[in-house]
Design a protein around this motif. Sequence first.
Motif, PDB file in Angstrom:
ATOM      1  N   ASP A 441       0.830  -1.206   0.000  1.00  0.00           N
ATOM      2  CA  ASP A 441       0.000   0.000   0.000  1.00  0.00           C
ATOM      3  C   ASP A 441       0.863   1.254   0.000  1.00  0.00           C
ATOM      4  O   ASP A 441       0.539   2.249  -0.671  1.00  0.00           O
ATOM      5  CB  ASP A 441      -0.930   0.008   1.219  1.00  0.00           C
ATOM      6  CG  ASP A 441      -2.143  -0.894   1.033  1.00  0.00           C
ATOM      7  OD1 ASP A 441      -2.416  -1.291  -0.110  1.00  0.00           O
ATOM      8  OD2 ASP A 441      -2.814  -1.198   2.040  1.00  0.00           O
ATOM      9  N   HIS A 486     -14.092   6.479  13.357  1.00  0.00           N
ATOM     10  CA  HIS A 486     -13.888   6.112  11.950  1.00  0.00           C
ATOM     11  C   HIS A 486     -15.176   5.658  11.282  1.00  0.00           C
ATOM     12  O   HIS A 486     -15.334   5.798  10.067  1.00  0.00           O
ATOM     13  CB  HIS A 486     -12.806   5.037  11.830  1.00  0.00           C
ATOM     14  CG  HIS A 486     -13.259   3.647  12.157  1.00  0.00           C
ATOM     15  ND1 HIS A 486     -13.511   3.218  13.438  1.00  0.00           N
ATOM     16  CD2 HIS A 486     -13.511   2.577  11.344  1.00  0.00           C
ATOM     17  CE1 HIS A 486     -13.884   1.953  13.402  1.00  0.00           C
ATOM     18  NE2 HIS A 486     -13.889   1.540  12.160  1.00  0.00           N
ATOM     19  N   THR A 487     -16.126   5.148  12.070  1.00  0.00           N
ATOM     20  CA  THR A 487     -17.395   4.697  11.491  1.00  0.00           C
ATOM     21  C   THR A 487     -18.294   5.863  11.082  1.00  0.00           C
ATOM     22  O   THR A 487     -19.298   5.657  10.398  1.00  0.00           O
ATOM     23  CB  THR A 487     -18.147   3.820  12.503  1.00  0.00           C
ATOM     24  OG1 THR A 487     -18.292   4.536  13.735  1.00  0.00           O
ATOM     25  CG2 THR A 487     -17.391   2.519  12.764  1.00  0.00           C
ATOM     26  N   LYS A 513      -4.854   0.884  12.396  1.00  0.00           N
ATOM     27  CA  LYS A 513      -5.791   0.162  11.522  1.00  0.00           C
ATOM     28  C   LYS A 513      -7.002   1.017  11.177  1.00  0.00           C
ATOM     29  O   LYS A 513      -7.368   1.169  10.003  1.00  0.00           O
ATOM     30  CB  LYS A 513      -6.222  -1.140  12.180  1.00  0.00           C
ATOM     31  CG  LYS A 513      -7.182  -1.960  11.350  1.00  0.00           C
ATOM     32  CD  LYS A 513      -7.542  -3.265  12.037  1.00  0.00           C
ATOM     33  CE  LYS A 513      -8.522  -4.080  11.200  1.00  0.00           C
ATOM     34  NZ  LYS A 513      -8.892  -5.362  11.865  1.00  0.00           N
ATOM     35  N   ARG A 514      -7.651   1.590  12.199  1.00  0.00           N
ATOM     36  CA  ARG A 514      -8.836   2.409  11.933  1.00  0.00           C
ATOM     37  C   ARG A 514      -8.460   3.699  11.212  1.00  0.00           C
ATOM     38  O   ARG A 514      -9.222   4.188  10.362  1.00  0.00           O
ATOM     39  CB  ARG A 514      -9.556   2.707  13.251  1.00  0.00           C
ATOM     40  CG  ARG A 514     -10.297   1.512  13.835  1.00  0.00           C
ATOM     41  CD  ARG A 514     -10.842   1.796  15.230  1.00  0.00           C
ATOM     42  NE  ARG A 514      -9.778   1.830  16.230  1.00  0.00           N
ATOM     43  CZ  ARG A 514      -9.968   2.091  17.533  1.00  0.00           C
ATOM     44  NH1 ARG A 514     -11.199   2.388  17.954  1.00  0.00           N
ATOM     45  NH2 ARG A 514      -8.964   2.078  18.377  1.00  0.00           N
ATOM     46  N   TYR A 516      -6.161   3.945   9.014  1.00  0.00           N
ATOM     47  CA  TYR A 516      -5.985   3.563   7.602  1.00  0.00           C
ATOM     48  C   TYR A 516      -7.329   3.525   6.880  1.00  0.00           C
ATOM     49  O   TYR A 516      -7.448   4.000   5.736  1.00  0.00           O
ATOM     50  CB  TYR A 516      -5.292   2.211   7.524  1.00  0.00           C
ATOM     51  CG  TYR A 516      -5.320   1.583   6.148  1.00  0.00           C
ATOM     52  CD1 TYR A 516      -4.638   2.165   5.084  1.00  0.00           C
ATOM     53  CD2 TYR A 516      -6.033   0.412   5.917  1.00  0.00           C
ATOM     54  CE1 TYR A 516      -4.670   1.592   3.816  1.00  0.00           C
ATOM     55  CE2 TYR A 516      -6.070  -0.165   4.658  1.00  0.00           C
ATOM     56  CZ  TYR A 516      -5.394   0.429   3.613  1.00  0.00           C
ATOM     57  OH  TYR A 516      -5.433  -0.134   2.356  1.00  0.00           O
ATOM     58  N   LEU A 517      -8.353   2.974   7.534  1.00  0.00           N
ATOM     59  CA  LEU A 517      -9.684   2.947   6.914  1.00  0.00           C
ATOM     60  C   LEU A 517     -10.190   4.362   6.653  1.00  0.00           C
ATOM     61  O   LEU A 517     -10.747   4.659   5.584  1.00  0.00           O
ATOM     62  CB  LEU A 517     -10.657   2.191   7.826  1.00  0.00           C
ATOM     63  CG  LEU A 517     -10.342   0.709   8.084  1.00  0.00           C
ATOM     64  CD1 LEU A 517     -11.337   0.110   9.071  1.00  0.00           C
ATOM     65  CD2 LEU A 517     -10.331  -0.084   6.787  1.00  0.00           C
ATOM     66  N   HIS A 519      -8.296   6.964   6.253  1.00  0.00           N
ATOM     67  CA  HIS A 519      -7.403   7.512   5.224  1.00  0.00           C
ATOM     68  C   HIS A 519      -7.912   7.174   3.827  1.00  0.00           C
ATOM     69  O   HIS A 519      -7.913   8.032   2.929  1.00  0.00           O
ATOM     70  CB  HIS A 519      -6.005   6.942   5.443  1.00  0.00           C
ATOM     71  CG  HIS A 519      -5.033   7.239   4.347  1.00  0.00           C
ATOM     72  ND1 HIS A 519      -4.532   8.502   4.090  1.00  0.00           N
ATOM     73  CD2 HIS A 519      -4.459   6.411   3.421  1.00  0.00           C
ATOM     74  CE1 HIS A 519      -3.693   8.435   3.073  1.00  0.00           C
ATOM     75  NE2 HIS A 519      -3.627   7.197   2.640  1.00  0.00           N
ATOM     76  N   ARG A 520      -8.365   5.945   3.638  1.00  0.00           N
ATOM     77  CA  ARG A 520      -8.859   5.554   2.322  1.00  0.00           C
ATOM     78  C   ARG A 520     -10.138   6.322   1.958  1.00  0.00           C
ATOM     79  O   ARG A 520     -10.348   6.697   0.811  1.00  0.00           O
ATOM     80  CB  ARG A 520      -9.128   4.033   2.294  1.00  0.00           C
ATOM     81  CG  ARG A 520      -7.894   3.163   2.461  1.00  0.00           C
ATOM     82  CD  ARG A 520      -6.786   3.496   1.463  1.00  0.00           C
ATOM     83  NE  ARG A 520      -7.289   3.441   0.090  1.00  0.00           N
ATOM     84  CZ  ARG A 520      -6.867   4.255  -0.872  1.00  0.00           C
ATOM     85  NH1 ARG A 520      -5.967   5.188  -0.615  1.00  0.00           N
ATOM     86  NH2 ARG A 520      -7.360   4.140  -2.087  1.00  0.00           N
ATOM     87  N   ILE A 521     -10.979   6.568   2.975  1.00  0.00           N
ATOM     88  CA  ILE A 521     -12.205   7.330   2.713  1.00  0.00           C
ATOM     89  C   ILE A 521     -11.864   8.760   2.306  1.00  0.00           C
ATOM     90  O   ILE A 521     -12.371   9.290   1.305  1.00  0.00           O
ATOM     91  CB  ILE A 521     -13.115   7.333   3.959  1.00  0.00           C
ATOM     92  CG1 ILE A 521     -13.590   5.911   4.268  1.00  0.00           C
ATOM     93  CG2 ILE A 521     -14.320   8.254   3.749  1.00  0.00           C
ATOM     94  CD1 ILE A 521     -14.304   5.786   5.599  1.00  0.00           C
TER      95      ILE A 521
END
Length: 543
Positions: A441, A486-487, A513-514, A516-517, A519-521
């Motif tokens: 990634d 993050h949600t 981890k959260r 990163y999620l 970050h992608r959004i």
Amino acid sequence: MSCAARARRLDENADITVLEKTDHVSSASCGLPYHLSGTIASRSALEVETPESLKASLNIDVRLGNEAIGIDPVARTVTVRTSDGTTDVPYDAAVIATGTRSATPPIPGLDSPGVTTLRTIEDAVSIRSVLEDGNDDHRPRVVIIGAGFIGVEAAENMIAAHASVSIVDGGDHPLGFVDPDIASYATQSLQALGADVLMGTTVARITAADPSSDHTTPLRVTLSNGDPLDADLVLVATGVVPNSEAFAAAGIRTDRGWIDVDEHGATSLPNVWAAGDVTLRTDRVTGSRHPLALAGPSNREGRLVADAILDPDHARPFPPTLGTAIIRVGHSVIGATGANATTLTRAGIAFRTLHLQPSQHAGYYPGACEVDLRVHVGSDGRILGAQAAGSEGVDKRIDVMATAITAGLTADDLIDLDLAYAPPFGSAKDPINFVGYMAQDLSQGKLTQTQATDLPDVIGSMMVLDVRTPREFEQWHLPQAINIPHTRIRDHIEDIRRRAGARPVLLVCASGKRAYLAHRILDHHGIASSVLSGGMNTLGRYL
């Protein structure tokens, strides 16, 4: 002894003589700390072989109490000192495997009674007798100078023997072979065991305690800050120096005292080889030449030298070393292979660091616990070093990483490793595979990271967004941070864009981890962001 044993297997007719200064041959030096606690209860268990057993099985002439004090490369003789005087022993081929001795720092009083090292079986037996003299009214007080392998292992075992232990070291963290954040596991574990860990501190002097005072210990250790420590015993574990003086005097080439050898162990003197801790070794990652005191490389080199002498057509060169090592400290296990951040920086090698905190086996299987992984990756994707800490699963991952570095794999290659999996042992996506996913990634631009060590320099120019739960945020957060779990990131895109303005967003969670999620959004919505590598867990280990 690895060299001698291999030589016998190669040539039944060779005349093989081993000269050993001490009263032991092939003793289990790595087991000495565990004799202090009685984990290895019997002294005899540390004596792996005897001259008699080696004579019977391998027909090797082992001479104890024989110290090599000189070598004559012209006459091909070794000068040996024994209790009966000196004599010359002839050779066709000589192998120097004299190892190291404890370094002696310039501390006044270091020669006082009660100050010792831990290098021999006799040292271990003597220390254990002091520990066994303790009782409910007086726990033996021990000051350990040095927080490397021996110092830390000795501390754990002395505490198990009910001693009161203080560890003193001038460095900023114990176990210098790992980076500071991983070393913090050792500090916390030692403190949990009851040790007083005094880093950034040195010993100024050692004196006898004033008998007219109420001191119950014979020694007074004064620290560099002026603080006193009372001690029944002082253990010096400040590193090692090579036993090479006699050979350097004969003209053998050395570097800082360490014997320089070629790829087959040959020294600068004809028909003289050297192997083990007394020699310089080539680092697989940096290519530098440096000493490395580890049992594994020493044993392998002994075998290879025997091949070079007796079977040169099939002799393989010494492999470069990785310094793979592991240690247990209380409930923590700490392991490493390859170069650490300090070594890479000094060598001028560009690298990035991956931080991961996956479970050692399937999270739904009882007993899952984190393995804290650090992997240094070069700009070309090459794996340069790895470190891990946790209570289980550390050895497996470090061994896999050592194999990967030796095989020349890139970090991306770790994605495809087909590793053993069942819920009690691992996960369908092993922590090693996750290293590959993260590395890929990063190389493909799907992940941007900010290191905890860089935070002071960049935080003022970034909007800090903590994506943990409100409860986690309340417990501890960066002062500048705002909290959006993050949600809920998708529901606050425009608010985040407005708050950030022209600044990039620093995303923070517990492990990364959260973040990163999130970050992608944000990336899909055109908002520049970066993930705090390793999250607050890693940041906390630097504070």
